[in-house]
Design a protein around this motif. Structure first.
Motif, PDB file in Angstrom:
ATOM      1  N   THR A   1       0.843  -1.195   0.000  1.00 49.42           N
ATOM      2  CA  THR A   1       0.000   0.000   0.000  1.00 49.42           C
ATOM      3  C   THR A   1       0.882   1.249   0.000  1.00 49.42           C
ATOM      4  O   THR A   1       1.916   1.308   0.671  1.00 49.42           O
ATOM      5  CB  THR A   1      -0.912   0.015   1.234  1.00 49.42           C
ATOM      6  N   ALA A   2       0.469   2.242  -0.760  1.00 45.40           N
ATOM      7  CA  ALA A   2       1.250   3.479  -0.895  1.00 45.40           C
ATOM      8  C   ALA A   2       1.492   4.125   0.466  1.00 45.40           C
ATOM      9  O   ALA A   2       0.551   4.278   1.255  1.00 45.40           O
ATOM     10  CB  ALA A   2       0.516   4.454  -1.810  1.00 45.40           C
ATOM     11  N   PRO A   3       2.732   4.490   0.791  1.00 45.92           N
ATOM     12  CA  PRO A   3       3.056   5.108   2.086  1.00 45.92           C
ATOM     13  C   PRO A   3       2.239   6.370   2.363  1.00 45.92           C
ATOM     14  O   PRO A   3       1.836   6.617   3.492  1.00 45.92           O
ATOM     15  CB  PRO A   3       4.551   5.419   1.970  1.00 45.92           C
ATOM     16  N   GLU A   4       2.002   7.177   1.321  1.00 44.41           N
ATOM     17  CA  GLU A   4       1.242   8.411   1.528  1.00 44.41           C
ATOM     18  C   GLU A   4      -0.186   8.101   1.967  1.00 44.41           C
ATOM     19  O   GLU A   4      -0.753   8.797   2.823  1.00 44.41           O
ATOM     20  CB  GLU A   4       1.226   9.242   0.240  1.00 44.41           C
ATOM     21  N   LEU A   5      -0.775   7.048   1.414  1.00 45.14           N
ATOM     22  CA  LEU A   5      -2.130   6.650   1.809  1.00 45.14           C
ATOM     23  C   LEU A   5      -2.143   6.179   3.257  1.00 45.14           C
ATOM     24  O   LEU A   5      -3.054   6.505   4.025  1.00 45.14           O
ATOM     25  CB  LEU A   5      -2.641   5.551   0.886  1.00 45.14           C
ATOM     26  N   ILE A   6      -1.120   5.439   3.661  1.00 43.33           N
ATOM     27  CA  ILE A   6      -1.035   4.964   5.044  1.00 43.33           C
ATOM     28  C   ILE A   6      -0.931   6.142   6.008  1.00 43.33           C
ATOM     29  O   ILE A   6      -1.545   6.153   7.079  1.00 43.33           O
ATOM     30  CB  ILE A   6       0.173   4.019   5.211  1.00 43.33           C
ATOM     31  N   ARG A   7      -0.149   7.176   5.613  1.00 43.53           N
ATOM     32  CA  ARG A   7      -0.008   8.346   6.473  1.00 43.53           C
ATOM     33  C   ARG A   7      -1.347   9.077   6.622  1.00 43.53           C
ATOM     34  O   ARG A   7      -1.665   9.599   7.699  1.00 43.53           O
ATOM     35  CB  ARG A   7       1.060   9.290   5.900  1.00 43.53           C
ATOM     36  N   GLN A   8      -2.133   9.103   5.562  1.00 46.83           N
ATOM     37  CA  GLN A   8      -3.450   9.735   5.631  1.00 46.83           C
ATOM     38  C   GLN A   8      -4.366   8.992   6.611  1.00 46.83           C
ATOM     39  O   GLN A   8      -5.144   9.609   7.348  1.00 46.83           O
ATOM     40  CB  GLN A   8      -4.091   9.754   4.238  1.00 46.83           C
ATOM     41  N   LEU A   9      -4.251   7.684   6.634  1.00 44.37           N
ATOM     42  CA  LEU A   9      -5.100   6.892   7.530  1.00 44.37           C
ATOM     43  C   LEU A   9      -4.628   6.998   8.977  1.00 44.37           C
ATOM     44  O   LEU A   9      -5.442   6.957   9.910  1.00 44.37           O
ATOM     45  CB  LEU A   9      -5.090   5.412   7.100  1.00 44.37           C
ATOM     46  N   ALA A  10      -3.344   7.162   9.171  1.00 41.86           N
ATOM     47  CA  ALA A  10      -2.792   7.192  10.525  1.00 41.86           C
ATOM     48  C   ALA A  10      -3.198   8.438  11.301  1.00 41.86           C
ATOM     49  O   ALA A  10      -3.166   8.436  12.540  1.00 41.86           O
ATOM     50  CB  ALA A  10      -1.270   7.078  10.472  1.00 41.86           C
ATOM     51  N   VAL A  11      -3.569   9.507  10.591  1.00 39.89           N
ATOM     52  CA  VAL A  11      -3.920  10.750  11.294  1.00 39.89           C
ATOM     53  C   VAL A  11      -5.392  10.772  11.716  1.00 39.89           C
ATOM     54  O   VAL A  11      -5.833  11.746  12.337  1.00 39.89           O
ATOM     55  CB  VAL A  11      -3.626  11.982  10.404  1.00 39.89           C
TER      56      VAL A  11
ATOM     57  N   ARG B   1     -10.750  -3.710  12.972  1.00 35.14           N
ATOM     58  CA  ARG B   1     -12.138  -3.437  12.588  1.00 35.14           C
ATOM     59  C   ARG B   1     -12.307  -3.181  11.106  1.00 35.14           C
ATOM     60  O   ARG B   1     -13.410  -3.275  10.590  1.00 35.14           O
ATOM     61  CB  ARG B   1     -12.659  -2.237  13.388  1.00 35.14           C
ATOM     62  N   VAL B   2     -11.208  -2.854  10.431  1.00 32.84           N
ATOM     63  CA  VAL B   2     -11.271  -2.650   8.989  1.00 32.84           C
ATOM     64  C   VAL B   2      -9.880  -2.894   8.411  1.00 32.84           C
ATOM     65  O   VAL B   2      -8.866  -2.641   9.067  1.00 32.84           O
ATOM     66  CB  VAL B   2     -11.762  -1.222   8.643  1.00 32.84           C
ATOM     67  N   ALA B   3      -9.851  -3.444   7.192  1.00 32.83           N
ATOM     68  CA  ALA B   3      -8.583  -3.679   6.492  1.00 32.83           C
ATOM     69  C   ALA B   3      -8.642  -2.982   5.136  1.00 32.83           C
ATOM     70  O   ALA B   3      -9.683  -2.959   4.479  1.00 32.83           O
ATOM     71  CB  ALA B   3      -8.341  -5.175   6.308  1.00 32.83           C
ATOM     72  N   VAL B   4      -7.505  -2.396   4.741  1.00 30.62           N
ATOM     73  CA  VAL B   4      -7.415  -1.674   3.474  1.00 30.62           C
ATOM     74  C   VAL B   4      -6.557  -2.478   2.518  1.00 30.62           C
ATOM     75  O   VAL B   4      -5.384  -2.731   2.784  1.00 30.62           O
ATOM     76  CB  VAL B   4      -6.800  -0.270   3.681  1.00 30.62           C
ATOM     77  N   GLU B   5      -7.174  -2.900   1.416  1.00 37.31           N
ATOM     78  CA  GLU B   5      -6.446  -3.619   0.383  1.00 37.31           C
ATOM     79  C   GLU B   5      -6.323  -2.726  -0.838  1.00 37.31           C
ATOM     80  O   GLU B   5      -7.313  -2.431  -1.514  1.00 37.31           O
ATOM     81  CB  GLU B   5      -7.166  -4.924   0.014  1.00 37.31           C
ATOM     82  N   ALA B   6      -5.101  -2.248  -1.124  1.00 39.73           N
ATOM     83  CA  ALA B   6      -4.852  -1.378  -2.276  1.00 39.73           C
ATOM     84  C   ALA B   6      -4.002  -2.119  -3.297  1.00 39.73           C
ATOM     85  O   ALA B   6      -3.338  -3.118  -2.984  1.00 39.73           O
ATOM     86  CB  ALA B   6      -4.155  -0.104  -1.826  1.00 39.73           C
ATOM     87  N   ASP B   7      -4.056  -1.637  -4.532  1.00 34.62           N
ATOM     88  CA  ASP B   7      -3.213  -2.242  -5.569  1.00 34.62           C
ATOM     89  C   ASP B   7      -1.747  -2.190  -5.149  1.00 34.62           C
ATOM     90  O   ASP B   7      -1.288  -1.209  -4.546  1.00 34.62           O
ATOM     91  CB  ASP B   7      -3.382  -1.490  -6.893  1.00 34.62           C
TER      92      ASP B   7
END
Length: 394
Positions: free
Chosen positions: A65-75, A97-103
């Motif tokens: 998963t893209a690092p930038e997307l992970i940073r958006q979720l972490a905040v 409670r939720v999992a994110v599956e990205a390309d």
């Protein structure tokens, strides 16, 4: 019918009845205490679940998963990233409670300004998981908007260029009518439940109870016509059912007014209940109480014991639930005209119109007329079996 004799019997039966604490508990105490308590407990439970779900949002992301997307979720407030081996099983177990599956190539797609796919895995049977999915989805949508703004700036365009049409929805219903929608779902159910159960204890005791105690023979041997006896007993059962219904209506209004939905409580009822609406509501309550009273006294007459009468009357409570639940999702304008001629359904339909401030005189007239017919039939059969009981004892 001898009105004086009916009054004498009524006083006698009423005096005996008010000494029975069980009658008051079932008719008044339960609707006054239990209904508000249920609303408060439901509200507290929902707010507690939402508070816990907001404070702790464990999530996981798939590999690549893209690092930038992970940073958006972490905040996200309360968000905590975990690293379970099996994402699906971790959701089922409640670990996350939720999992994110990205390309896998999401980062490269972002650099190339291309589209990539994101899938959110969650458990819809878990309210906390649903809340987490909602928060994660909002964060991803916000990130997508940021990416879109960046790409538009490079081309010298703005977001307005992508939205040539701005659409707005405007409600034509008043605030009272919007709040009345919720009341129209709850109040008919509560009223019919109260009417069906409020007079049940009295009806069981007044005939089946007296037969079991052996006092019915003495009462029927008195120089009083069977019609006078039944009329007095009918009035008592009606009174208990009506009192229970009014107590339920009052308690649910205070329960709504004391919670977050205060606009849907007493204020809404006061705004919607014109003098004509109050009169119509009272007529519906009284006619429904009379029909239930007639049916309950008939069953009590047919039963040989207290226990048998209670068992036979149980379906009446179910009968009160059926029309309330069937008509619950319908707006009064979508209810067919023939429904206003069906027993119990007509009461629910009219009460829904009252709650939403959409009273149709034709519907009200049809409901009242049909209710009078059903009440007359219920009282006729109750009197028929009561006279047979008197002849059998004589």
């Amino acid at each position: 019918m001898n009105k004086r004799m009916v009054w004498v019997v009524f006083q006698k039966e009423w005096t005996d009845l008010i000494r029975d604490k069980r009658t008051w508990i079932s008719a008044l105490l339960i609707p006054i205490v239990i209904v508000p308590l249920l609303f408060l407990l439901i509200g507290y439970s929902m707010s507690k679940v939402e508070e816990e779900a907001r404070a702790y949002i464990p999530f996981a992301v798939s590999a690549g998963t893209a690092p930038e997307l992970i940073r958006q979720l972490a905040v996200i407030p309360g968000a905590v990233r975990l690293h379970p081996a099996d994402l699906v099983q971790a959701i089922k177990d409640g670990t996350i409670r939720v999992a994110v599956e990205a390309d896998v190539n999401a980062a490269q797609q972002i650099e190339r300004e291309r589209t990539f796919n994101v899938k959110l895995l969650y458990d819809p049977t878990n309210q906390k998981s649903e809340y987490a999915e909602e928060q994660i989805a909002k964060a991803i949508e916000h990130y997508a908007e940021q990416l879109m703004d960046q790409r538009l700036q490079k081309t010298g365009l703005t977001r307005e260029w992508l939205t040539p049409i701005k659409m707005e929805s405007q409600s034509v219903a008043s605030k009272e009518q919007e709040a009345g929608t919720m009341l129209a779902s709850v109040i008919p159910l509560v009223l019919l439940m109260a009417l069906a159960s409020g007079g049940m204890a009295a009806a069981v005791d007044l005939i089946a109870g007296e037969k079991e105690r052996g006092t019915m023979e003495t009462l029927l041997a008195a120089p009083v016509r069977a019609a006078d006896l039944l009329a007095a007993k009918l009035l008592i059962v009606m009174l208990m059912g009506t009192a229970s219904a009014l107590a339920s209506l009052t308690s649910i209004s205070f329960a709504l007014a004391s919670g977050q939905s205060a606009e849907g409580g007493i204020g809404t009822l006061a705004a919607l209940l014109s003098p004509a609406a109050v009169c119509l509501l009272l007529m519906v309550v009284l006619l429904s109480a009379a029909m239930f009273a007639g049916l309950q006294l008939m069953i009590s007459t047919l039963a040989r014991t207290n226990k048998e009468a209670q068992t036979l009357m149980a379906p009446l409570v179910f009968a009160a639930l059926v029309p309330s639940y069937i008509l619950m999702p319908l707006n009064p304008i979508d209810i067919p005209a023939y429904v206003y001629a069906l027993p119990l359904f007509n009461s629910v339909a009219v009460v829904k119109e009252i709650c939403m401030g959409q009273i149709e005189p034709l519907h009200a007239g049809l409901a009242i007329t049909s209710s009078v017919i059903y009440v007359s039939a219920a009282i006729y059969f109750a009197a028929h079996f009561f006279r047979k009981e008197r002849i059998a004892i004589a």
